[in-house]
Design an enzyme around this catalytic site. Structure first.
Site, PDB file in Angstrom:
ATOM      1  N   ASP A   1      45.850  31.103  38.998  1.00 32.08           N
ATOM      2  CA  ASP A   1      46.798  30.688  40.036  1.00 32.08           C
ATOM      3  C   ASP A   1      46.467  29.323  40.607  1.00 32.08           C
ATOM      4  O   ASP A   1      45.859  29.198  41.672  1.00 32.08           O
ATOM      5  CB  ASP A   1      46.820  31.740  41.150  1.00 32.08           C
ATOM      6  CG  ASP A   1      47.355  33.072  40.666  1.00 32.08           C
ATOM      7  OD1 ASP A   1      47.905  33.119  39.542  1.00 32.08           O
ATOM      8  OD2 ASP A   1      47.219  34.061  41.404  1.00 32.08           O
TER       9      ASP A   1
ATOM     10  N   GLU B   1      39.857  40.890  36.332  1.00 25.83           N
ATOM     11  CA  GLU B   1      38.488  40.451  36.707  1.00 25.83           C
ATOM     12  C   GLU B   1      37.552  41.645  36.909  1.00 25.83           C
ATOM     13  O   GLU B   1      36.365  41.486  36.614  1.00 25.83           O
ATOM     14  CB  GLU B   1      38.549  39.581  37.969  1.00 25.83           C
ATOM     15  CG  GLU B   1      39.225  38.233  37.739  1.00 25.83           C
ATOM     16  CD  GLU B   1      40.729  38.343  37.476  1.00 25.83           C
ATOM     17  OE1 GLU B   1      41.339  39.280  38.026  1.00 25.83           O
ATOM     18  OE2 GLU B   1      41.261  37.532  36.712  1.00 25.83           O
TER      19      GLU B   1
ATOM     20  N   ASP C   1      46.655  40.593  33.102  1.00 30.44           N
ATOM     21  CA  ASP C   1      46.425  39.981  34.411  1.00 30.44           C
ATOM     22  C   ASP C   1      45.485  40.876  35.220  1.00 30.44           C
ATOM     23  O   ASP C   1      45.230  42.027  34.845  1.00 30.44           O
ATOM     24  CB  ASP C   1      47.785  39.832  35.120  1.00 30.44           C
ATOM     25  CG  ASP C   1      47.708  38.999  36.400  1.00 30.44           C
ATOM     26  OD1 ASP C   1      46.752  38.202  36.547  1.00 30.44           O
ATOM     27  OD2 ASP C   1      48.612  39.146  37.249  1.00 30.44           O
TER      28      ASP C   1
HETATM   29  O1  MIG Z   1      48.369  39.251  42.644  1.00 30.95           O
HETATM   30  O2  MIG Z   1      51.846  39.441  38.558  1.00 30.95           O
HETATM   31  O3  MIG Z   1      47.789  35.118  38.064  1.00 30.95           O
HETATM   32  O4  MIG Z   1      50.346  34.714  37.049  1.00 30.95           O
HETATM   33  O5  MIG Z   1      52.465  35.958  38.411  1.00 30.95           O
HETATM   34  C1  MIG Z   1      49.133  38.398  41.839  1.00 30.95           C
HETATM   35  C2  MIG Z   1      51.985  38.552  39.611  1.00 30.95           C
HETATM   36  C3  MIG Z   1      49.281  38.982  40.477  1.00 30.95           C
HETATM   37  C4  MIG Z   1      48.576  36.947  39.372  1.00 30.95           C
HETATM   38  C5  MIG Z   1      48.781  36.101  38.156  1.00 30.95           C
HETATM   39  C6  MIG Z   1      50.144  35.491  38.204  1.00 30.95           C
HETATM   40  C7  MIG Z   1      51.200  36.559  38.300  1.00 30.95           C
HETATM   41  C8  MIG Z   1      50.945  37.437  39.513  1.00 30.95           C
HETATM   42  N1  MIG Z   1      49.586  37.996  39.455  1.00 30.95           N
END
Ligand code: MIG
Length: 788
Positions: free
Chosen positions: A479, A406, A403
Site C-alpha cells: 500500500d 504477513e 493479500d
Molecule cells: O486492509 O483488499 O494491499 O491492495 O486493495 C486492506 C483490500 C486490504 C490491502 C492490499 C490492497 C487491497 C486491500 N487490502
C-alpha cells in the site's frame, strides 16, 4: 569463548580443538561449539554453527532452498592444513579457517579477503548473529523490498513481515523478508569482486551494513539455526546466478501476465466490470487482466461470490475471456468464524487452523470479522486450501492475488508469538512461522494451480514473502501512496527485489492511498510500462484511477505507453527466459552490466530493462528534462534515433509524454505490432537493428503451457555487425516450437541508404526512409544471414 573484555554477554568461537573432513567440506570443534563448512556446488558454501555442539542433521530445515540442492551430492573439495589455519578449496574458491580463535574468510580469484569474520558467529541463549569485517569501500545491496535507497551501506534493517498501509519511504520492516545481500568488495588490483550472503533464518532478523558499527557488517536473528550461505561472484551476475540456483527462479509466466492489469478496491458489481472492459475497448486501450478485490465475496468470506454482485462468475469469466481479458481474484488467509460456512466447517473438520499452545483455536479480527487462520506450514492445510483454488480455476478465474498474508490481523498487527504452527511436522511457534506464512500461502495456491490446471502456467501475486518466493509468485510493493517519493521508491524496490531473486514485481500505479495528480499518473504509467508487473490499483473510496481518469492529455500518454508495452512483449518475454536460465532480473541497476564503471554504482534513478535497454524515468514533478548517465558504448534514443557515445552524461528532453529510453548499439530489438491483448494472434514481428556489434536473443513459445520444458520453444540468437552503411545479421535458432510469425520486417536504424539487402543470397529491395534514416525490408520468417 566469552569475549575477553566481558562487555558483551555474548559468546563467540574459541580455539579450534578438533577438525575432520566430511563430504564437500569439514567439521570443526571449538570448545562446546560445532561448526560445519560445506560446499553445495561450485562457489556455494554453507556455514553452519551449533553453539552447544548438538550433532548436525544432514541439512538445515529450509523453506527457501530448493530441495534438489540438498539432495545433490556435495562436490569434492580439497583440504590443506597449515600451522595456524585450514584451507578448504573448491575450484577457484577458498575458505580459510583461522585456528585461534576460529574465524572464517573467503577468497576468490582476486585473492581479496571476502566476508571475513570480525567476531564471527556469536550467540547468547537463543539469539544469534554473525559479525564480519566491512572492507574499505565495500558496498551492499539486497534484502528485497526495503524503503529508502537501493544501496544498503551505512544502514540497519529488520525483517518481520508487516502490513504497513500507506508506509512512508523510511519505514522498516515492510511486507517481505529476503535475508540475502549482495556485496561489492574493492579488490587490490582492479575494480570490485562481488559475493552474496544468504542468512536462511525465518525468525525476526536484522542486518546492519556498517550503520551502527561502520567497520562491521553483521546480521542476526532472535532464534533459530545459525546458518548462512556464501555465494561467490566474481561478478554480481554470478552471485545472482548462484543465489537463484539455491532458492529457485521464476518459471516462465503466462504471457498474458505481462499485459496491462487494471485493478481497484473494488470493481463491483459485475456490470461495472463489464463496463470497465468495454471502456478500454472503446478507447482503444489494450487490457489483459481485471483484478477483483474483496467486494466480490459474500461478506468477505474467501472462496465465495456475492450472489447479487456476481451471480454467474463463470459466465462473466467466459465472456471476458472472449474479449481477451482475464480475471484475477484476491484471496486473504483469514476464514470467517461462521458455522455453516463451508470453509469454516471443513477447515475445522480437517484440523487445518492454527491453535494456541493449549489446543484452543486462535481467532483474530480481519475483514470478515473473527477469523481462523489456515496453517500454511502444514502440507495438509496447503492441500486443503488448494481445493478451493481448484474450484475457482474451474469457474474460470485465471490467477490469484494473495493479500494480508504477513499475516495481517487488525488491532495487534499479526498473530501472537505463542500461536503454534506445524512447520512440516517439526512444530514451532509463530515467531518461526511468521516470516514464511505469506510464502507458504503463495506456495499453496501455486501448487494447487499446478495440480488443478496442469497445462497452464499459474499466475499468483503475493504481498508477503520470504526468500525463494520467486518459485511461486510475483509480488507487488503493498500500500504505497500517490506522491512523488513513492514513484521513486517503486523503482528502487523493484530493482532491489530483482537483486534479491524476485524478477517479477510491480507497484500500484498511481499510488494506492490518495489520488495522483495527472502528471504523477502519467509518469507512473511510464515507469509501469517497463515494470515486470504493469498494474494500476487504488484504495477503497478514492476517485477513479483508470488510464482515462486524468484528462485527455494523460489518456493519450497512457495509450502511448500501454501500446509501447505491448509492442515490447517479445523482448520482455525474452527477458523472463533469460532470468530462468541465468537468474538475472528483468529490471537491473546499471552496475549489473557495467560493473567496471564505478560511476554506475550510485545511479538509482535509471534502470536497464533486460540486457539492451536503458530507461531513465522522470521521477520529479515539473521536470521536462532528464539528466542521464550513459555507460560506455553507443546508445540510441528509442524515440528519435539520436545517437550518443558513452560514457557520457547527457541532458535529454523529457516532456510529459516522453519516457527517455535508450537502445544499446549492436542490439536487435524485436517488437510486436500494437496489440489489444496478448491473445490476439500475432503474425508479424519487427526486428529493429541498431548499428554496432552484439548478439541478442528472441525467445518464443506458446506463452501458456509447460511444453517449453520439453523442447517446444524457439530461441533465436542474432549476431549483428552493422554500421550506417554495412550490415551483417546472422540468425541461429534452436528448439522445436513453430512460431506463428509469418511476416518479419527488418528495420535498420541510423542507416545511410543502401536500399538492397542480400537475404540468404537473394536480393531484397528495402524502403529507405531518408527523413528517419531507416531502411525497412520484408524478410522471410526464417533466415540465416542478411547482409549488404
Ligand atoms: O486492509 O483488499 O494491499 O491492495 O486493495 C486492506 C483490500 C486490504 C490491502 C492490499 C490492497 C487491497 C486491500 N487490502
Amino acid at each position: 569463548m566469552l569475549f575477553q573484555n566481558h562487555l558483551l554477554p555474548m559468546e563467540s568461537l574459541g580455539a579450534l580443538t578438533a577438525s575432520w573432513p566430511i563430504d564437500g567440506g569439514l567439521e570443526l570443534q571449538a570448545g562446546r561449539a560445532r561448526l560445519r563448512i560445506q560446499a553445495l556446488a561450485d562457489g556455494i558454501f554453507r556455514v553452519w554453527v551449533r553453539p552447544s555442539g548438538q550433532p548436525f542433521p544432514a541439512h538445515p530445515f529450509s523453506y527457501a532452498v530448493r530441495p534438489e540442492c540438498f539432495a545433490a551430492i556435495p562436490p569434492a573439495v580439497m583440504l590443506h592444513r597449515r600451522d595456524d589455519h585450514l584451507i578448504l578449496t573448491l575450484g577457484t574458491w577458498r575458505v580459510l579457517v583461522q585456528h585461534d580463535p576460529v574465524r572464517l574468510r573467503f577468497e576468490g580469484p582476486s585473492g581479496t579477503p571476502l566476508a571475513a569474520d570480525s567476531f564471527g558467529p556469536v550467540w547468547e541463549a537463543d539469539r544469534i548473529a554473525v559479525w564480519k569485517r566491512r572492507a574499505k569501500g565495500e558496498r551492499f545491496f539486497g534484502l528485497g523490498e526495503k524503503t529508502g535507497q537501493l544501496e544498503r551501506t551505512g544502514r540497519a534493517y529488520e525483517n518481520w513481515n508487516t502490513d504497513d498501509s500507506g508506509y512512508n519511504t523510511r519505514d522498516d520492516p515492510l511486507y517481505k523478508t529476503i535475508p540475502f545481500y549482495l556485496a561489492l568488495c574493492p579488490t587490490a588490483g582492479r575494480g570490485f569482486e562481488a559475493y552474496g550472503i544468504f542468512f536462511d533464518n525465518t525468525f525476526r532478523s536484522w542486518f546492519d551494513f556498517g550503520g551502527r558499527a561502520p567497520e562491521h557488517v553483521s546480521f542476526g536473528a532472535d532464534s533459530g539455526e545459525l546458518v548462512y550461505y556464501f555465494l561467490a561472484g566474481p561478478t554480481p551476475a554470478d552471485v545472482l546466478n548462484r543465489y537463484t540456483w539455491l532458492t529457485g527462479r521464476f518459471a516462465l509466466p503466462p504471457r498474458w501476465a505481462l499485459g496491462y492489469h487494471q485493478s481497484r478496491w473494488s470493481y463491483y458489481p459485475e456490470a461495472v466490470v463489464r463496463a470497465l472492459v468495454a471502456e478500454f475497448q472503446a478507447r482503444g486501450l489494450p487490457l489483459d487482466v481485471v483484478h477483483l478485490d474483496i467486494h466480490y465475496m459474500e461478506g468477505y468470506r474467501i472462496f465465495t461470490w456475492d450472489p447479487e454482485r456476481f451471480p454467474d462468475p463463470k459466465r462473466l469469466a467466459e465472456d471476458l475471456r472472449r474479449e481477451g481479458v482475464r480475471l484475477v481474484t484476491i484471496v486473504d488467509p483469514g476464514i470467517k468464524v461462521d458455522p455453516g460456512y463451508r470453509l469454516h466447517d471443513e477447515g475445522l473438520a480437517k484440523d487445518v487452523f492454527v491453535r494456541y499452545p493449549d489446543g484452543q483455536l486462535y481467532a483474530g479480527e480481519v475483514w470478515p470479522g473473527r477469523c481462523y487462520f489456515p496453517d500454511f506450514t502444514d502440507p495438509k492445510a496447503r492441500d486443503w486450501f488448494g481445493r478451493y483454488v481448484g474450484e475457482f480455476l474451474q469457474a474460470g478465474v485465471a490467477g490469484f492475488w494473495c493479500d494480508m498474508n504477513e499475516p495481517s490481523v487488525f488491532g495487534g498487527g499479526t498473530m501472537p508469538d505463542l500461536v503454534v504452527h506445524r512447520l512440516e511436522g517439526q512444530g514451532g511457534t509463530h515467531r518461526e512461522a511468521h516470516n514464511v506464512y505469506g510464502l507458504l500461502m503463495a506456495r499453496a495456491v501455486w501448487e494447487a494451480c499446478r495440480r488443478y490446471a496442469p497445462d497452464q502456467r499459474p499466475f499468483v501475486i503475493t504481498r508477503a514473502a520470504y526468500a525463494g518466493v520467486q518459485r511461486y509468485a510475483c509480488v507487488w510493493t503493498g500500500d504505497n501512496v500517490a506522491d512523488w517519493p513513492h514513484l521513486r521508491q517503486a523503482l528502487t524496490m523493484m530493482l532491489s527485489l530483482g537483486l534479491s531473486g524476485e524478477p517479477f514485481s510491480g507497484s500500484d500505479i498511481g499510488g494506492f492511498i490518495g489520488t495522483p495528480t495527472p502528471e504523477l499518473y502519467a509518469r507512473w504509467i511510464q515507469l509501469g510500462a517497463c515494470s515486470p508487473l504493469f498494474r494500476t490499483h487504488t484504495a477503497h473510496g478514492t476517485p477513479a484511477q483508470e488510464p482515462w481518469s486524468f484528462g485527455e492529455e494523460v489518456e493519450a500518454i497512457a495509450r502511448k505507453y500501454l501500446t509501447w508495452r505491448y509492442r515490447l512483449l517479445p523482448y520482455l518475454y525474452t527477458c523472463f527466459e533469460e532470468h530462468l536460465r541465468t537468474g538475472l532480473p528483468v529490471l537491473r541497476p546499471l552496475w549489473l552490466h557495467y560493473f567496471d564503471d564505478p560511476r554506475t554504482y550510485e545511479i538509482e534513478d535509471a534502470l536497464l530493462l533486460g540486457p539492451n535497454l536503458l530507461v531513465a524515468p522522470v521521477l520529479e514533478p515539473g521536470a521536462r528534462f532528464r539528466r542521464v548517465y550513459l555507460p560506455a558504448g553507443r546508445w540510441y534514443d528509442f524515440w528519435s534515433d539520436r545517437c550518443y557515445e558513452g560514457p557520457a552524461e547527457v541532458l535529454v528532453e523529457a516532456p510529459l509524454d516522453v519516457l527517455p529510453i535508450f537502445v544499446q548499439g549492436g542490439t536487435v530489438l524485436p517488437l510486436a505490432p500494437a496489440l489489444r491483448h496478448t491473445d490476439e494472434p500475432c503474425e508479424t514481428l519487427e526486428l529493429h537493428l541498431y548499428p554496432g556489434q552484439g548478439s541478442s536473443v528472441l525467445y518464443e513459445d506458446d506463452g501458456n503451457s509447460w511444453a517449453y520444458e520439453t523442447g517446444a520453444f524457439r530461441r533465436t540468437v542474432f549476431t549483428l555487425e552493422a554500421s550506417s552503411t554495412t550490415l551483417s545479421l546472422k540468425a541461429k535458432t534452436e528448439g522445436a516450437y513453430r512460431s506463428p510469425v509469418k511476416y518479419l520486417t527488418l528495420c535498420w536504424h541510423d542507416c545511410e541508404g543502401p536500399t538492397k539487402l542480400k537475404v540468404d543470397g537473394c536480393v531484397v529491395d528495402g524502403r529507405y526512409e531518408a527523413a528517419r534514416r531507416r531502411l525497412c525490408a520484408e524478410l522471410p520468417a526464417h533466415f540465416a544471414h542478411v547482409c549488404t
